[in-house]
Design a protein around this motif. Structure first.
Motif, PDB file in Angstrom:
ATOM      1  N   LEU A 142       0.832  -1.206   0.000  1.00 32.81           N
ATOM      2  CA  LEU A 142       0.000   0.000   0.000  1.00 32.81           C
ATOM      3  C   LEU A 142       0.868   1.258   0.000  1.00 32.81           C
ATOM      4  O   LEU A 142       0.571   2.237  -0.697  1.00 32.81           O
ATOM      5  CB  LEU A 142      -0.934  -0.002   1.214  1.00 32.81           C
ATOM      6  CG  LEU A 142      -2.038  -1.067   1.210  1.00 32.81           C
ATOM      7  CD1 LEU A 142      -2.750  -1.095   2.567  1.00 32.81           C
ATOM      8  CD2 LEU A 142      -3.042  -0.807   0.097  1.00 32.81           C
ATOM      9  N   ASN A 147      -0.877   4.555  -1.372  1.00 27.96           N
ATOM     10  CA  ASN A 147      -2.236   4.413  -0.851  1.00 27.96           C
ATOM     11  C   ASN A 147      -2.193   4.551   0.670  1.00 27.96           C
ATOM     12  O   ASN A 147      -1.750   3.652   1.378  1.00 27.96           O
ATOM     13  CB  ASN A 147      -2.788   3.037  -1.255  1.00 27.96           C
ATOM     14  CG  ASN A 147      -4.292   2.974  -1.156  1.00 27.96           C
ATOM     15  OD1 ASN A 147      -4.915   3.834  -0.549  1.00 27.96           O
ATOM     16  ND2 ASN A 147      -4.873   1.949  -1.757  1.00 27.96           N
ATOM     17  N   ARG A 150      -5.195   3.699   5.186  1.00 27.62           N
ATOM     18  CA  ARG A 150      -5.804   2.375   5.132  1.00 27.62           C
ATOM     19  C   ARG A 150      -5.288   1.492   6.267  1.00 27.62           C
ATOM     20  O   ARG A 150      -4.178   1.694   6.768  1.00 27.62           O
ATOM     21  CB  ARG A 150      -5.499   1.683   3.800  1.00 27.62           C
ATOM     22  CG  ARG A 150      -5.767   2.504   2.570  1.00 27.62           C
ATOM     23  CD  ARG A 150      -7.241   2.757   2.361  1.00 27.62           C
ATOM     24  NE  ARG A 150      -7.979   1.537   2.047  1.00 27.62           N
ATOM     25  CZ  ARG A 150      -9.292   1.510   1.805  1.00 27.62           C
ATOM     26  NH1 ARG A 150     -10.003   2.637   1.868  1.00 27.62           N
ATOM     27  NH2 ARG A 150      -9.901   0.376   1.517  1.00 27.62           N
ATOM     28  N   HIS A 161      -7.871  -4.480   2.912  1.00 27.90           N
ATOM     29  CA  HIS A 161      -7.579  -3.252   3.642  1.00 27.90           C
ATOM     30  C   HIS A 161      -8.819  -2.368   3.617  1.00 27.90           C
ATOM     31  O   HIS A 161      -9.608  -2.402   2.668  1.00 27.90           O
ATOM     32  CB  HIS A 161      -6.356  -2.526   3.072  1.00 27.90           C
ATOM     33  CG  HIS A 161      -6.416  -2.250   1.604  1.00 27.90           C
ATOM     34  ND1 HIS A 161      -6.929  -1.090   1.070  1.00 27.90           N
ATOM     35  CD2 HIS A 161      -6.019  -3.014   0.541  1.00 27.90           C
ATOM     36  CE1 HIS A 161      -6.838  -1.126  -0.249  1.00 27.90           C
ATOM     37  NE2 HIS A 161      -6.300  -2.278  -0.605  1.00 27.90           N
ATOM     38  N   PRO A 163     -10.619   1.617   5.225  1.00 24.77           N
ATOM     39  CA  PRO A 163     -10.273   2.960   5.730  1.00 24.77           C
ATOM     40  C   PRO A 163     -10.078   2.943   7.245  1.00 24.77           C
ATOM     41  O   PRO A 163     -10.724   2.178   7.963  1.00 24.77           O
ATOM     42  CB  PRO A 163     -11.492   3.806   5.347  1.00 24.77           C
ATOM     43  CG  PRO A 163     -12.197   3.034   4.289  1.00 24.77           C
ATOM     44  CD  PRO A 163     -11.937   1.594   4.572  1.00 24.77           C
TER      45      PRO A 163
END
Length: 203
Positions: A142, A147, A150, A161, A163
């Motif tokens: 990630l 990203n 997460r 994954h 939030p």
């Protein structure tokens, strides 16, 4: 044997080991317990055990019927929470006091152990080793993808994954009606069809 384990608002640390056979009974924060009933059950468990002992797991946030949480002192952590601790000592003392009523007048001595973080210090099994390895690699993936925000997780039995907000949007507590026997102070052992491997991890 009275074992006090972690669990301020949720009793997973007591209920899941009890489901796995680590104790005869367990009490959790989600349901206030009757010490008289608990004593009666533990004395019976002891009598039925040829090794002559019984075990209860107690979440540190568990409460006597009609009482509040037990705090070890008035100091607070960074989030304003007072430090819990001492419910195991109180339960042990009450069991010693009440047990003769259910044991033909004879005293039963108790051993009280406050496990706290010791429960996280055992030797890891295969799952303990594989899951964090997968989590770490997924987290790195990630990061490399840019990203953020997460949290890695297991969802429906698969690595995924979600939030960060998933963690803070509500308190995850035990569904008492579904998973906890309030008369016997132990997990329900029925309706497992279609449940995930570890029973209480689907939500």
């Amino acid at each position: 044997l009275v074992i006090e384990v972690m669990g301020r608002y949720a009793g997973y640390t007591a209920l899941v080991p009890a489901m796995a056979g680590a104790s005869d009974r367990c009490v959790i924060p989600e349901y206030e317990f009757d010490i008289e009933r608990l004593t009666e059950l533990l004395v019976k468990d002891r009598r039925d055990n040829e090794s002559n002992y019984s075990v209860v797991l107690i979440s540190e946030g568990a409460m006597f019927e009609g009482a509040d949480m037990i705090f070890s002192n008035q100091e607070t952590d960074a989030y304003g929470h007072k430090k819990l601790g001492g419910i195991g000592d109180m339960v042990s003392a009450e069991i010693v006091k009440r047990a003769p009523k259910y044991n033909k007048g004879e005293t039963i001595h108790t051993i009280n152990q406050r496990m706290s973080y010791m429960t996280r210090s055992g030797q890891p099994d295969a799952i303990d080793s594989i899951v964090p390895m997968a989590y770490g690699n997924l987290a790195m993936d990630l990061i490399m993808q840019g990203n953020s925000g997460r949290m890695v997780c297991l969802k429906n039995g698969r690595y995924d994954h979600v939030p960060f907000e998933v963690v803070t949007e509500y308190e995850k507590k035990i569904d008492v009606e579904r998973f906890y026997d309030i008369e016997r102070y132990r997990p329900h052992y029925h309706n497992c069809m279609g449940m995930p491997q570890f029973i209480m991890t689907s939500d």
